[in-house]
Design an enzyme around this catalytic site. Structure first.
Site, PDB file in Angstrom:
ATOM      1  CG  PHE A 196      -1.702   1.282   1.555  1.00 46.51           C
ATOM      2  CD1 PHE A 196      -2.241   2.028   0.449  1.00 46.51           C
ATOM      3  CD2 PHE A 196      -1.640   1.614   2.896  1.00 46.51           C
ATOM      4  CE1 PHE A 196      -2.813   3.088   0.917  1.00 46.51           C
ATOM      5  CE2 PHE A 196      -2.387   2.792   3.201  1.00 46.51           C
ATOM      6  CZ  PHE A 196      -2.673   3.609   2.372  1.00 46.51           C
ATOM      7  CB  ILE A 197       3.097   2.824   2.550  1.00 46.60           C
ATOM      8  CG1 ILE A 197       1.877   3.002   3.382  1.00 46.60           C
ATOM      9  CG2 ILE A 197       4.083   3.993   2.674  1.00 46.60           C
ATOM     10  CD1 ILE A 197       2.183   3.109   4.880  1.00 46.60           C
ATOM     11  CG  LEU A 247       4.196 -10.828  -4.959  1.00 42.41           C
ATOM     12  CD1 LEU A 247       3.918 -11.661  -6.206  1.00 42.41           C
ATOM     13  CD2 LEU A 247       3.968  -9.502  -5.302  1.00 42.41           C
ATOM     14  CE1 TYR A 262       4.001  -3.542  12.391  1.00 42.48           C
ATOM     15  CE2 TYR A 262       2.736  -2.359  14.058  1.00 42.48           C
ATOM     16  CZ  TYR A 262       3.479  -2.536  12.776  1.00 42.48           C
ATOM     17  OH  TYR A 262       3.317  -1.364  11.736  1.00 42.48           O
ATOM     18  NE  ARG A 283      -7.153   4.659  16.756  1.00 41.77           N
ATOM     19  CZ  ARG A 283      -7.736   4.799  17.839  1.00 41.77           C
ATOM     20  NH1 ARG A 283      -7.927   5.773  18.605  1.00 41.77           N
ATOM     21  NH2 ARG A 283      -8.108   3.598  18.353  1.00 41.77           N
ATOM     22  NE  ARG A 326     -11.649  -3.461  17.573  1.00 42.61           N
ATOM     23  CZ  ARG A 326     -11.339  -3.183  16.236  1.00 42.61           C
ATOM     24  NH1 ARG A 326     -11.342  -4.374  15.326  1.00 42.61           N
ATOM     25  NH2 ARG A 326     -10.792  -2.342  15.832  1.00 42.61           N
TER      26      ARG A 326
END
Length: 310
Positions: free
Chosen positions: A14-15, A35, A144, A212, A269
């Protein structure tokens, strides 16, 4: 930037694809992408004469031969999924940390001028000291986020030990054309848009008053190229420096799509961060200014891309 040889890891994502497109016409660009999340279709012309495409995992290529004549490296390849990193922390460490150390080591051996690293606002975790400054102590709440914080430390250590120039860009909530609705990057925007286009009811977790700090993907691409050219080593937040509630965001998308579909609220959540906003003072070090007033225009462009491509 012109007449350079540049490596973009994750250059079909994407980026990464936006960065690759910005560089291709005036530079020789090598893209390494396995990929796993990237797509050839993210490039306008995957057969561009200035492009060398290596469809392999970063850990399985001969980095020394690839980096032999490379001037700059944009490093985006990573396991970008927070849930997957929780499920597979050892794999996350191998793909994000070990692969990065191997890359940095090869950069030193081949006299690469600078590395621009894609980090994340996730390193701040539950820090409530808004707006968030780069000097805040990392508080990662997932493997992450920990991997990104660890890579930032390795970048600094390679600068101090070997003189390898770097900038680590901490992206906040990135959005824009070519974004996968299943992406970890600001997935709320493509999820809202795709749900409405599919005549489904979008979901907001919690009361929607969480905030956000969103940033358009082309501004992120510009940030990478500016960081590469800047005489600066360190960490830079990449964001608008302005908060918007999820309720306000949905209202804008609903108006843009001219729909009567309303949102459905579900329980909050566990682990979701309530508020996020960047201190963007350090963006001056890479000569970058982002106009928060462009948000609705950029969001409209994103909506139109989804209408054409979903």
């Amino acid at each position: 930037m012109k007449n350079k040889t540049i490596l973009v890891t994750g250059g079909l994502g994407f980026i990464g694809s936006h960065i690759t497109e910005e560089l291709l016409d005036n530079n020789n660009v090598i893209v390494i992408d396995n990929l796993s999340t990237g797509k050839l279709s993210n490039l306008i012309n995957p057969n561009h004469e200035n492009l060398e495409l290596i469809q392999k995992d970063l850990q399985s290529v001969d980095l020394n031969s690839i980096l032999n004549d490379v001037d700059y490296v944009f490093h985006l390849a990573a396991m970008a999924s927070v849930p997957l990193s929780v499920e597979k922390p050892v794999t996350c460490n191998l793909e994000n940390v070990a692969a990065t150390v191997n890359l940095l080591n090869a950069c030193v051996k081949n006299d690469v001028e600078k590395v621009v690293f894609s980090s994340s606002s996730a390193v701040y975790g539950e820090n409530k000291n808004m707006p968030l400054k780069e000097t805040e102590l990392p508080m990662p709440t997932s493997p992450y986020a920990a991997s990104k914080a660890c890579c930032e430390l390795y970048l600094k250590s390679f600068y101090e030990s070997y003189g390898l120039n770097y900038v680590a860009l901490r992206y906040f909530n990135v959005f824009g054309p070519k974004q996968d609705k299943n992406s970890q990057y600001a997935a709320v925007i493509p999820n809202f848009i795709s749900a409405i286009l599919e005549n489904d009811q979008p979901v907001i977790y919690g009361d929607g008053e969480q905030t956000r700090d969103f940033v358009f993907v082309r501004d992120v691409a510009k940030a990478n190229i500016n960081a590469c050219k800047a005489d600066y080593n360190g960490i830079v937040n990449i964001a608008c420096g302005k908060r918007i509630t999820i309720n306000e965001l949905f209202s804008i998308i609903k108006k843009t799509l001219n729909t009567d579909i309303d949102v459905r609220y579900l329980p909050e959540r566990l682990g979701d961060i309530k508020h996020s906003q960047a201190d963007i003072s350090n963006m001056e070090h890479i000569n970058l200014k982002i106009d928060p007033n462009d948000f609705e225009k950029n969001l409209s462009e994103t909506v139109n891309w989804f209408k054409d491509n979903l």
